[in-house]
Design an enzyme around this catalytic site. Structure first.
Site, PDB file in Angstrom:
ATOM      1  N   GLU A  49       0.698  -1.391   0.306  1.00 12.09           N
ATOM      2  CA  GLU A  49      -0.351   0.091   0.173  1.00 12.09           C
ATOM      3  C   GLU A  49       0.983   1.197  -0.358  1.00 12.09           C
ATOM      4  OE1 GLU A  49      -2.764  -0.039   3.493  1.00 12.09           O
ATOM      5  OE2 GLU A  49      -3.253   2.034   3.060  1.00 12.09           O
ATOM      6  N   ARG A 274       4.413 -12.547   9.748  1.00 10.99           N
ATOM      7  CA  ARG A 274       5.830 -11.680   8.955  1.00 10.99           C
ATOM      8  C   ARG A 274       6.946 -11.597  10.466  1.00 10.99           C
ATOM      9  NH1 ARG A 274       1.850  -8.084   9.184  1.00 10.99           N
ATOM     10  NH2 ARG A 274       2.974  -5.795   8.821  1.00 10.99           N
ATOM     11  N   LYS A 284       4.505   1.242   9.536  1.00 10.80           N
ATOM     12  CA  LYS A 284       4.349   2.364   8.671  1.00 10.80           C
ATOM     13  C   LYS A 284       3.696   3.168   9.729  1.00 10.80           C
ATOM     14  CE  LYS A 284       3.173   0.002   4.982  1.00 10.80           C
ATOM     15  NZ  LYS A 284       2.400  -0.223   3.498  1.00 10.80           N
TER      16      LYS A 284
HETATM   17  P1  ATP Z   1       3.133  -1.861   8.402  1.00  7.77           P
HETATM   18  O1  ATP Z   1       1.572  -2.971   8.954  1.00  7.77           O
HETATM   19  O2  ATP Z   1       3.616  -2.067   8.141  1.00  7.77           O
HETATM   20  O3  ATP Z   1       1.758  -1.285   6.826  1.00  7.77           O
HETATM   21  P2  ATP Z   1       1.625  -3.673   6.085  1.00  7.77           P
HETATM   22  O4  ATP Z   1       0.739  -5.035   5.963  1.00  7.77           O
HETATM   23  O5  ATP Z   1       0.738  -2.585   6.309  1.00  7.77           O
HETATM   24  O6  ATP Z   1       2.572  -2.955   7.064  1.00  7.77           O
HETATM   25  P3  ATP Z   1       1.748  -3.119   2.980  1.00  7.77           P
HETATM   26  O7  ATP Z   1       1.910  -2.138   1.838  1.00  7.77           O
HETATM   27  O8  ATP Z   1       0.109  -3.501   2.687  1.00  7.77           O
HETATM   28  O9  ATP Z   1       2.110  -2.942   4.294  1.00  7.77           O
HETATM   29  O10 ATP Z   1       2.520  -4.093   2.734  1.00  7.77           O
HETATM   30  C1  ATP Z   1       2.385  -5.302   1.700  1.00  7.77           C
HETATM   31  C2  ATP Z   1       3.789  -6.401   2.145  1.00  7.77           C
HETATM   32  O11 ATP Z   1       4.161  -6.707   2.203  1.00  7.77           O
HETATM   33  C3  ATP Z   1       2.280  -7.179   2.467  1.00  7.77           C
HETATM   34  O12 ATP Z   1       1.592  -8.044   1.315  1.00  7.77           O
HETATM   35  C4  ATP Z   1       2.843  -7.760   3.300  1.00  7.77           C
HETATM   36  O13 ATP Z   1       1.772  -8.393   3.743  1.00  7.77           O
HETATM   37  C5  ATP Z   1       3.882  -7.638   3.503  1.00  7.77           C
HETATM   38  N1  ATP Z   1       4.375  -7.500   5.266  1.00  7.77           N
HETATM   39  C6  ATP Z   1       4.410  -6.500   5.771  1.00  7.77           C
HETATM   40  N2  ATP Z   1       5.250  -5.742   6.890  1.00  7.77           N
HETATM   41  C7  ATP Z   1       5.959  -7.688   6.158  1.00  7.77           C
HETATM   42  C8  ATP Z   1       6.567  -7.528   7.476  1.00  7.77           C
HETATM   43  N3  ATP Z   1       6.696  -7.014   8.943  1.00  7.77           N
HETATM   44  N4  ATP Z   1       6.935  -9.583   7.406  1.00  7.77           N
HETATM   45  C9  ATP Z   1       6.607  -9.641   6.366  1.00  7.77           C
HETATM   46  N5  ATP Z   1       5.580  -9.362   5.411  1.00  7.77           N
HETATM   47  C10 ATP Z   1       5.223  -8.228   5.656  1.00  7.77           C
HETATM   48 MG    MG Z   2      -1.546  -2.836   4.934  1.00 12.36          MG
END
Ligand code: ATP
Ligand code: MG
Length: 576
Positions: A49, A274, A284
């Site tokens: 995102e 994760r 984020k």
């Molecule tokens: P955050 O919680 O940091 O905002 P998010 O999952 O909302 O992370 P996205 O931009 O939606 O962030 O993530 C893009 C991809 O990265 C998704 O497939 C998510 O599952 C993966 N991802 C995000 N954080 C992690 C993590 N800590 N470990 C492994 N994969 C991750």
């Molecule tokens: Mg997300």
């Protein structure tokens, strides 16, 4: 643990030949799907995102998704999951692309945006309405929450749940046309308000939001929810394996439900744990808070766990990929020790960073028996791990700087470095012996007087005389002044986000950045350029920061040579 190193040269795999054995549960699933014929190819995606910069957790997902495509001769798309118009910005899109490329992955021409599918998603929503599988609801967000029920109690059906197809079609069309204010109506899937899975209790598919979208502009005032957009986007792109983190496990029945209702290509969702890293935060939202609140100097602050921060800190893509390989992929959440990441960068830089000498906290040394105005060029090895990196010349003269820490007037028991009357080696130069300690009126040591032994040129004594320490040094009149930034962990708690009643910012380490405005480096560093990495002998790995100007080089310390933190912790444990 896997037996495959990401840093090894990539193997060609055209998909026909049998792949190597699976090294984690996801590869097992994929191989079974290929065997059974459920899919005849592997197509993954990385779906960030664009509401922040990528962090090391995303690197795990990137390495996994692109790595699987590579291993099975498939493809991996980059898809921006831009369904939320309010928080997303072009700056983030550009930064994400830069970071994925920097990590060493290529999405070819497959740069996609969920927002490109808005029209198709709308049509599919209409299809569900026509099938009696979706309805427009007038309940407020708060009422929807109340009606949803709990894990132990079933939900309650909305009074609007049984609107006719015609009425739903008309209302949904008018929602799109902008006739209703934000929050006044939603489109919901009609599934089961008594389902034990809360995600299936008539989840919201669309909400009204009169907001400008960075790509679609004013075209839309209804926006799809993640669950409605994601699986259908996967399907449109022909994704076979949609890999996401564990918190989406309970969403999988919904992911499947939508695809089944529409009867479209059906990818398989697979969840993995994760990455969590000790002494930092990995959300984020929290990282954004640190940036907006000025707790750090931007997303690329070298203390941040972002890829841009790690890059500026001096991390290499190879070290990060190696780290992602070593942590492996599992189905259970855990916290990885940040010292493993530090180990990976040391391991990589040890092999390739040229050695240099720099003195961070200078103490002046005058070699009293060395001729005034004489300068010798001493030969220094660039990298003992790699002979092909050759040697360089380092000027030696009568006035030098050594590290203040390397001298003690009254040395404690195990201190083997310089002290009054004691002889030590200057790396690549001579043995020197301290003969006098000069102090100012406050009793502060301002310089040392030493003698050198001309018979020890190169740092070795012909008579076999041994010394217990070797010090690094620079020639005072030849050295170039540099600024040095030393970093420590951003938080002084192993799990800053893990305290229920305390804000993660309470655990910020006030000493995470120490700036040394004037340190001294050997003259060969004068032409170093931003991004170049070195080992400063005995001090650690350093990288030239982009803040450097023609007149002022700035170095960031990536990591010290040894993990002092682990030692401290061990001691603390021993004491308690
Ligand atoms: P955050 O919680 O940091 O905002 P998010 O999952 O909302 O992370 P996205 O931009 O939606 O962030 O993530 C893009 C991809 O990265 C998704 O497939 C998510 O599952 C993966 N991802 C995000 N954080 C992690 C993590 N800590 N470990 C492994 N994969 C991750
Ligand atoms: Mg997300």
């Amino acid at each position: 643990m896997t037996d495959r190193k990401a840093s090894e040269p990539k193997e060609e795999n055209n998909g026909n030949e049998k792949s190597t054995r699976p090294s984690n549960f996801i590869e097992e699933i994929i191989e079974e799907d290929l065997r059974s014929g459920r899919y005849d190819r592997v197509h993954t995606r990385f779906p960030p995102e664009p509401n922040g910069y990528l962090h090391i957790g995303h690197a795990k997902s990137i390495c996994l998704n692109f790595g699987l495509a590579e291993k099975y001769g498939g493809l991996c798309n980059l898809r921006f999951d831009d369904t939320n118009p309010v928080k997303e910005e072009q700056e983030y899109i550009d930064a994400i692309k830069e970071d994925v490329r920097w990590l060493g992955f290529d999405w070819g021409d497959r740069e996609y945006y969920a927002s490109d599918y808005f029209e198709q998603l709308y049509e599919w929503a209409v299809e569900l309405i026509k099938k009696g599988k979706a309805y427009v609801d007038d309940l407020s967000a708060e009422e929807i929450r109340q009606y949803r029920g709990t894990l132990t109690e079933p939900g309650k059906e909305s009074p609007y749940r049984n609107r006719s197809v015609e009425e739903n079609l008309e209302l949904f069309q008018r929602m799109r046309a902008g006739e209703f204010p934000d929050g006044s109506k939603v489109l919901r899937a009609k599934i089961d308000m008594a389902s034990p899975n809360l995600n299936l209790r008539d989840p919201v598919m669309y909400r009204i939001l009169h907001a400008r979208h960075h790509r679609t502009g004013e075209k839309w005032c209804i926006y799809p929810m993640y669950d409605w957009a994601h699986g259908q986007s996967d399907s449109i792109e022909g994704i076979t394996h949609s890999i996401c983190t564990l918190e989406f496990e309970d969403h999988r029945p919904l992911y499947d439900w939508f695809l089944d209702q529409l009867g479209i290509f059906h990818p398989r969702q697979i969840e993995f744990a994760r990455l969590n890293l000790s002494y930092t935060v990995m959300s984020k939202r929290m990282l954004n808070e640190l940036v907006q609140g000025g707790y750090v100097n931007g997303w690329d602050d070298p203390r941040m766990p972002t890829l841009s921060g790690l890059r500026r800190r001096g991390y290499t893509p190879e070290a990060i990929r190696d780290f992602c390989t070593r942590i492996g992929v599992a189905k259970a959440d855990s916290i990885v020790d940040i010292s493993l990441l530090e180990h990976c960068i040391r391991d990589d830089l040890n092999k390739r960073a040229p050695r240099r000498m720099a003195v961070l906290r200078p103490l002046k040394v005058v070699i009293v028996n060395y001729p005034e105005n004489q300068v010798e060029e001493m030969e220094a090895v660039n990298n003992p791990e790699d002979e092909s990196m050759g040697t360089r010349k380092v000027p030696f003269s009568r006035v030098l700087y050594i590290e203040r820490d390397d001298f003690r007037e009254d040395p404690p028991k195990k201190f083997f470095r310089l002290a009054p009357g004691r002889e030590v080696r200057l790396r690549y130069a001579y043995y020197i012996k301290c003969v006098d300690v000069i102090k100012d009126e406050n009793g502060e040591i301002v310089e040392l007087h030493c003698t050198y032994d001309p018979e020890t040129r190169g740092g070795w004594s012909k008579d076999g005389r041994k010394v217990k320490a070797t010090l690094h040094w620079v020639s005072a009149s030849h050295a170039v002044p540099i600024e040095v930034r030393l970093y420590d962990r951003l938080f002084n708690d192993p799990n800053p986000a893990g305290h229920k009643d305390r804000d993660f910012k309470e655990f910020l380490n006030p000493e995470s950045l120490e700036t040394i405005p004037r340190a001294w480096a050997e003259p060969s560093l004068a032409n170093a350029r931003a991004g170049e990495r070195f080992q400063f002998e005995r001090l650690g790995y350093f990288v030239v920061d982009p803040d450097s100007t023609e007149n002022q080089l700035v170095f960031n310390r990536t990591v010290p040579l040894r993990d002092t933190w682990a030692k401290i912790e061990k001691k603390m444990k021993g004491a308690s």
